[in-house]
Design an enzyme around this catalytic site. Sequence first.
Site, PDB file in Angstrom:
ATOM      1  N   LYS A   1     -38.068 -14.902  47.546  1.00 51.77           N
ATOM      2  CA  LYS A   1     -38.597 -16.136  46.955  1.00 51.77           C
ATOM      3  C   LYS A   1     -37.652 -16.700  45.898  1.00 51.77           C
ATOM      4  O   LYS A   1     -37.550 -17.909  45.719  1.00 51.77           O
ATOM      5  CB  LYS A   1     -39.992 -15.919  46.404  1.00 51.77           C
TER       6      LYS A   1
ATOM      7  N   ASP B   1     -39.911 -21.498  64.380  1.00 52.24           N
ATOM      8  CA  ASP B   1     -38.772 -20.991  63.599  1.00 52.24           C
ATOM      9  C   ASP B   1     -37.473 -21.003  64.398  1.00 52.24           C
ATOM     10  O   ASP B   1     -36.728 -20.029  64.440  1.00 52.24           O
ATOM     11  CB  ASP B   1     -39.062 -19.566  63.104  1.00 52.24           C
TER      12      ASP B   1
ATOM     13  N   MET C   1     -48.857 -23.154  57.186  1.00 48.52           N
ATOM     14  CA  MET C   1     -49.174 -22.109  58.173  1.00 48.52           C
ATOM     15  C   MET C   1     -49.733 -22.637  59.493  1.00 48.52           C
ATOM     16  O   MET C   1     -50.344 -21.886  60.241  1.00 48.52           O
ATOM     17  CB  MET C   1     -50.156 -21.090  57.556  1.00 48.52           C
TER      18      MET C   1
ATOM     19  N   GLU D   1     -39.976 -28.023  68.572  1.00 44.85           N
ATOM     20  CA  GLU D   1     -41.322 -27.620  69.034  1.00 44.85           C
ATOM     21  C   GLU D   1     -41.488 -26.111  69.176  1.00 44.85           C
ATOM     22  O   GLU D   1     -42.599 -25.624  69.350  1.00 44.85           O
ATOM     23  CB  GLU D   1     -41.714 -28.357  70.319  1.00 44.85           C
TER      24      GLU D   1
ATOM     25  N   ILE E   1     -48.783 -24.805  63.137  1.00 47.68           N
ATOM     26  CA  ILE E   1     -47.644 -25.257  63.955  1.00 47.68           C
ATOM     27  C   ILE E   1     -47.827 -26.741  64.272  1.00 47.68           C
ATOM     28  O   ILE E   1     -48.918 -27.169  64.656  1.00 47.68           O
ATOM     29  CB  ILE E   1     -47.535 -24.406  65.230  1.00 47.68           C
ATOM     30  N   LEU E   2     -46.767 -27.523  64.055  1.00 46.93           N
ATOM     31  CA  LEU E   2     -46.856 -28.958  64.346  1.00 46.93           C
ATOM     32  C   LEU E   2     -46.736 -29.162  65.850  1.00 46.93           C
ATOM     33  O   LEU E   2     -45.909 -28.515  66.500  1.00 46.93           O
ATOM     34  CB  LEU E   2     -45.715 -29.706  63.642  1.00 46.93           C
TER      35      LEU E   2
ATOM     36  N   HIS F   1     -37.970 -20.377  55.908  1.00 47.91           N
ATOM     37  CA  HIS F   1     -38.509 -19.167  56.534  1.00 47.91           C
ATOM     38  C   HIS F   1     -37.934 -17.926  55.839  1.00 47.91           C
ATOM     39  O   HIS F   1     -36.723 -17.848  55.606  1.00 47.91           O
ATOM     40  CB  HIS F   1     -38.132 -19.163  58.018  1.00 47.91           C
TER      41      HIS F   1
ATOM     42  N   GLU G   1     -35.177 -18.536  47.850  1.00 49.85           N
ATOM     43  CA  GLU G   1     -35.752 -19.748  48.453  1.00 49.85           C
ATOM     44  C   GLU G   1     -35.753 -20.925  47.487  1.00 49.85           C
ATOM     45  O   GLU G   1     -35.509 -22.060  47.880  1.00 49.85           O
ATOM     46  CB  GLU G   1     -37.199 -19.479  48.899  1.00 49.85           C
TER      47      GLU G   1
ATOM     48  N   SER H   1     -44.697 -22.051  45.425  1.00 50.75           N
ATOM     49  CA  SER H   1     -43.519 -21.836  44.568  1.00 50.75           C
ATOM     50  C   SER H   1     -42.343 -22.718  45.014  1.00 50.75           C
ATOM     51  O   SER H   1     -41.568 -23.203  44.179  1.00 50.75           O
ATOM     52  CB  SER H   1     -43.107 -20.363  44.527  1.00 50.75           C
TER      53      SER H   1
HETATM   54  C1  GRF Z   1     -42.248 -18.782  51.649  1.00 51.54           C
HETATM   55  O1  GRF Z   1     -41.854 -17.456  51.546  1.00 51.54           O
HETATM   56  C2  GRF Z   1     -41.682 -19.424  52.895  1.00 51.54           C
HETATM   57  O2  GRF Z   1     -40.484 -18.858  53.319  1.00 51.54           O
HETATM   58  C3  GRF Z   1     -42.743 -19.177  53.924  1.00 51.54           C
HETATM   59  O3  GRF Z   1     -43.955 -19.259  53.222  1.00 51.54           O
HETATM   60  C4  GRF Z   1     -43.748 -18.903  51.851  1.00 51.54           C
HETATM   61  C5  GRF Z   1     -44.354 -19.995  51.016  1.00 51.54           C
HETATM   62  O4  GRF Z   1     -44.361 -19.658  49.667  1.00 51.54           O
HETATM   63  N1  GRF Z   1     -42.624 -20.099  55.023  1.00 51.54           N
HETATM   64  P1  GRF Z   1     -44.784 -20.708  48.549  1.00 51.54           P
HETATM   65  O5  GRF Z   1     -46.171 -21.221  48.930  1.00 51.54           O
HETATM   66  O6  GRF Z   1     -43.761 -21.814  48.509  1.00 51.54           O
HETATM   67  O7  GRF Z   1     -44.832 -19.912  47.283  1.00 51.54           O
END
Ligand code: GRF
Length: 187
Positions: A169, A143, A88, A140, A90-91, A107, A172, A15
Amino acid sequence: MVKKNVCIFISGYGSNLKSLILYSRNYNFPINIKLVVSNNLKAKGLSLARKNSIPYLVIDTKKRNYEKTILKKLKKNKISLICLAGYMKILSKQFILEFGKKIINIHPSLLPKFKGLNTYEKALENKEIKTGCTVHYVDEKLDNGKKIKQKFFFIDKNDDIEILKRKTKTLERKAFPEAIVEIFRYN
Ligand code: GRF
């Protein structure tokens, strides 16, 4: 305006990717999305990349040198910003150093509160009066980097995990583009 080349990293729904694609169509918005990277072949967000003719790279994180593969692609596409949008993995410190340019993450909590997973559950358990989202630079530690933008809402007594997720969301989808405008304001 000379737009910056950006790569969006995803693992799932997309999204945030969708919102950034829409914003980037505006000639005043400072980025072009040149590449999408996913560690998940089944990520719904990949269909958005396909639909919008954005090249994408699906990586196999079980392979030892997968970050090198990403770095090569980033270089080839002259990427100057990475946006982590629900990525998902970690770099590694090495990756961050070698890329050497800006990396930002979104986040779903008001950092420094509730790093890591299950942020909605944690906000409810902790009886928070508000929650929201944070866009921050990536370092590193998980969050952890400097905050760029934060948006919040007050938690209603009837809000459950699903409602918090939906409300977060919605925020975001604005916070990420606003953070991008902010970081390119002076360069
Ligand atoms: C979001 O809520 C973001 O904060 C978290 O992962 C989710 C990703 O959502 N890191 P989407 O794939 O962009 O819908």
